[in-house]
Write a protein that holds these residues in place. Structure first.
Motif, PDB file in Angstrom:
ATOM      1  N   GLY A  75     -23.810 -10.836  -2.220  1.00  0.00           N
ATOM      2  CA  GLY A  75     -24.368  -9.851  -2.838  1.00  0.00           C
ATOM      3  C   GLY A  75     -25.189  -8.435  -2.118  1.00  0.00           C
ATOM      4  N   ARG A  76     -25.265  -8.925  -1.003  1.00  0.00           N
ATOM      5  CA  ARG A  76     -25.573  -7.375  -0.100  1.00  0.00           C
ATOM      6  C   ARG A  76     -24.381  -7.606   1.294  1.00  0.00           C
ATOM      7  NH1 ARG A  76     -31.273  -6.606  -0.779  1.00  0.00           N
ATOM      8  NH2 ARG A  76     -31.501  -5.782   0.904  1.00  0.00           N
ATOM      9  N   ALA A  77     -24.012  -6.230   1.357  1.00  0.00           N
ATOM     10  CA  ALA A  77     -23.079  -6.283   2.916  1.00  0.00           C
ATOM     11  C   ALA A  77     -23.472  -7.137   3.950  1.00  0.00           C
ATOM     12  CB  ALA A  77     -23.017  -4.902   2.412  1.00  0.00           C
ATOM     13  N   ASP A  78     -24.800  -7.263   4.388  1.00  0.00           N
ATOM     14  CA  ASP A  78     -25.220  -7.307   5.092  1.00  0.00           C
ATOM     15  C   ASP A  78     -25.890  -8.714   5.538  1.00  0.00           C
ATOM     16  OD1 ASP A  78     -24.412  -5.457   7.197  1.00  0.00           O
ATOM     17  OD2 ASP A  78     -25.432  -3.211   5.809  1.00  0.00           O
ATOM     18  N   GLY A  79     -26.130  -8.982   3.962  1.00  0.00           N
ATOM     19  CA  GLY A  79     -26.851 -10.360   3.821  1.00  0.00           C
ATOM     20  C   GLY A  79     -26.192 -11.854   4.773  1.00  0.00           C
ATOM     21  N   TRP A  80     -26.708 -12.332   5.731  1.00  0.00           N
ATOM     22  CA  TRP A  80     -26.506 -13.846   5.797  1.00  0.00           C
ATOM     23  C   TRP A  80     -27.155 -14.727   5.581  1.00  0.00           C
ATOM     24  CZ3 TRP A  80     -21.263 -14.121   8.072  1.00  0.00           C
ATOM     25  CH2 TRP A  80     -20.420 -13.089   8.283  1.00  0.00           C
ATOM     26  N   THR A  81     -26.802 -16.255   4.914  1.00  0.00           N
ATOM     27  CA  THR A  81     -27.300 -16.782   5.151  1.00  0.00           C
ATOM     28  C   THR A  81     -26.800 -18.397   6.129  1.00  0.00           C
ATOM     29  OG1 THR A  81     -27.160 -16.773   2.644  1.00  0.00           O
ATOM     30  CG2 THR A  81     -28.282 -19.128   3.324  1.00  0.00           C
ATOM     31  N   LEU A  82     -27.314 -18.952   6.947  1.00  0.00           N
ATOM     32  CA  LEU A  82     -28.106 -20.531   7.652  1.00  0.00           C
ATOM     33  C   LEU A  82     -28.441 -21.102   7.231  1.00  0.00           C
ATOM     34  CD1 LEU A  82     -27.103 -20.547  10.973  1.00  0.00           C
ATOM     35  CD2 LEU A  82     -29.872 -20.995  10.750  1.00  0.00           C
ATOM     36  N   LEU A  83     -26.845 -22.068   6.977  1.00  0.00           N
ATOM     37  CA  LEU A  83     -27.063 -23.512   6.099  1.00  0.00           C
ATOM     38  C   LEU A  83     -27.243 -24.492   7.092  1.00  0.00           C
ATOM     39  CD1 LEU A  83     -24.113 -22.662   3.461  1.00  0.00           C
ATOM     40  CD2 LEU A  83     -26.689 -22.411   3.849  1.00  0.00           C
ATOM     41  N   ALA A  84     -27.254 -25.453   6.980  1.00  0.00           N
ATOM     42  CA  ALA A  84     -27.789 -27.108   8.100  1.00  0.00           C
ATOM     43  C   ALA A  84     -27.159 -27.994   7.040  1.00  0.00           C
ATOM     44  CB  ALA A  84     -29.024 -27.245   8.917  1.00  0.00           C
ATOM     45  N   ASP A  85     -25.658 -28.528   7.215  1.00  0.00           N
ATOM     46  CA  ASP A  85     -25.453 -29.599   6.213  1.00  0.00           C
ATOM     47  C   ASP A  85     -25.919 -28.974   4.658  1.00  0.00           C
ATOM     48  OD1 ASP A  85     -24.690 -31.188   8.329  1.00  0.00           O
ATOM     49  OD2 ASP A  85     -26.949 -32.624   8.114  1.00  0.00           O
ATOM     50  N   GLY A  86     -25.408 -27.986   4.663  1.00  0.00           N
ATOM     51  CA  GLY A  86     -25.104 -26.986   3.450  1.00  0.00           C
ATOM     52  C   GLY A  86     -26.694 -27.194   3.275  1.00  0.00           C
ATOM     53  N   VAL A  87     -28.030 -26.909   3.311  1.00  0.00           N
ATOM     54  CA  VAL A  87     -29.005 -26.591   2.855  1.00  0.00           C
ATOM     55  C   VAL A  87     -29.036 -25.754   3.985  1.00  0.00           C
ATOM     56  CG1 VAL A  87     -30.965 -26.979   2.722  1.00  0.00           C
ATOM     57  CG2 VAL A  87     -29.354 -29.011   2.337  1.00  0.00           C
TER      58      VAL A  87
END
Length: 245
Positions: free
Chosen positions: A12-24
């Motif tokens: 939804g956001r061109a410059d957005g990133w989510t950091l996941l740890a074991d999928g969380v």
């Protein structure tokens, strides 16, 4: 940060990133707009920083726990002259973040244990310490004792502020202990969070504040416990000491 970590782009956001740890989800970063904060507790940390800065712009900030460098990016945007040190135990995480989503402004990153870094730090060297360290869903035990809190107080300037992220579940027993522990080292302590979490109605994040706790404007869904309210909240919980870890 324990577990398998990965960076996932936000569709939804061109410059957005989510950091996941074991999928969380652990961190969210918008490379184009560091002020876009997806997580509620991070927005609360940001408001605390803004309010604290009314008493003087922070010149030095120590971040315990790196994640995606969300808060360091925000501090760099608001106060470009602030010196920042980030302590992160996971060298692979640091390498991935610097390779895939490097911060706009350079930040000093120390790979190592948060407590050891604090114990090595100079007395009165920081205006703000932001502690957001987790092993799985819990704060490592050696970062939850009176002795550690005293070390944090030592490295803060007299008008400095500790901002500590805590996660808990009803009936908030861990948070009560954490408040009692920090209060054994600091004269002034506060607890900020959503009403439902503070009242023990649902699990979530709360923010323990210590040092020069700034005045904050609350929404109807938030609480800031201080003084007598905080004593009642702690309910006689005993501080954790190193010997009892």
């Amino acid at each position: 940060m324990a577990g398998r970590v990965e960076l996932v782009p936000d569709p939804g956001r061109a410059d957005g990133w989510t950091l996941l740890a074991d999928g969380v989800p652990q961190s969210y970063v918008d490379l184009a707009d560091p002020e876009h904060l997806e997580f509620g507790y991070v927005r609360q940390i940001a408001r605390v920083l803004r309010s604290h800065a009314r008493g003087g712009v922070p010149e030095s900030v120590l971040h315990l726990g790196g994640g995606g460098l969300t808060v360091p990016r925000l501090v760099a945007r608001w106060w470009p002259g602030a010196a920042q040190v980030v302590v992160e135990l996971d060298a692979d995480l640091v390498a991935m973040v610097l390779r895939e989503i490097p911060p706009e402004r350079p930040v000093e990153i120390v790979v190592g244990d948060a407590r050891e870094a604090v114990e090595r730090a100079a007395t009165g060297g920081y205006d703000v310490v932001v502690a957001d360290v987790f092993a799985g869903a819990a704060t490592p035990a050696h970062l939850g004792t009176v002795e550690f809190a005293r070390e944090v107080r030592r490295v803060l300037r007299p008008d400095g502020l500790l901002i500590m992220n805590v996660t808990d579940v009803p009936p908030m027993a861990f948070t009560r202990i954490r408040v009692a522990t920090v209060a054994a080292a600091f004269a002034e302590v506060g607890l900020l969070g959503d009403q439902a979490v503070v009242r023990g109605r649902r699990a979530g994040n709360v923010i323990v504040l210590a040092g020069r706790v700034p005045p904050l404007r609350m929404s109807r869904d938030e609480r800031l416990l201080r003084e007598g309210e905080l004593v009642v909240f702690s309910g006689g919980a005993r501080p954790w000491m190193d010997a009892k870890r």
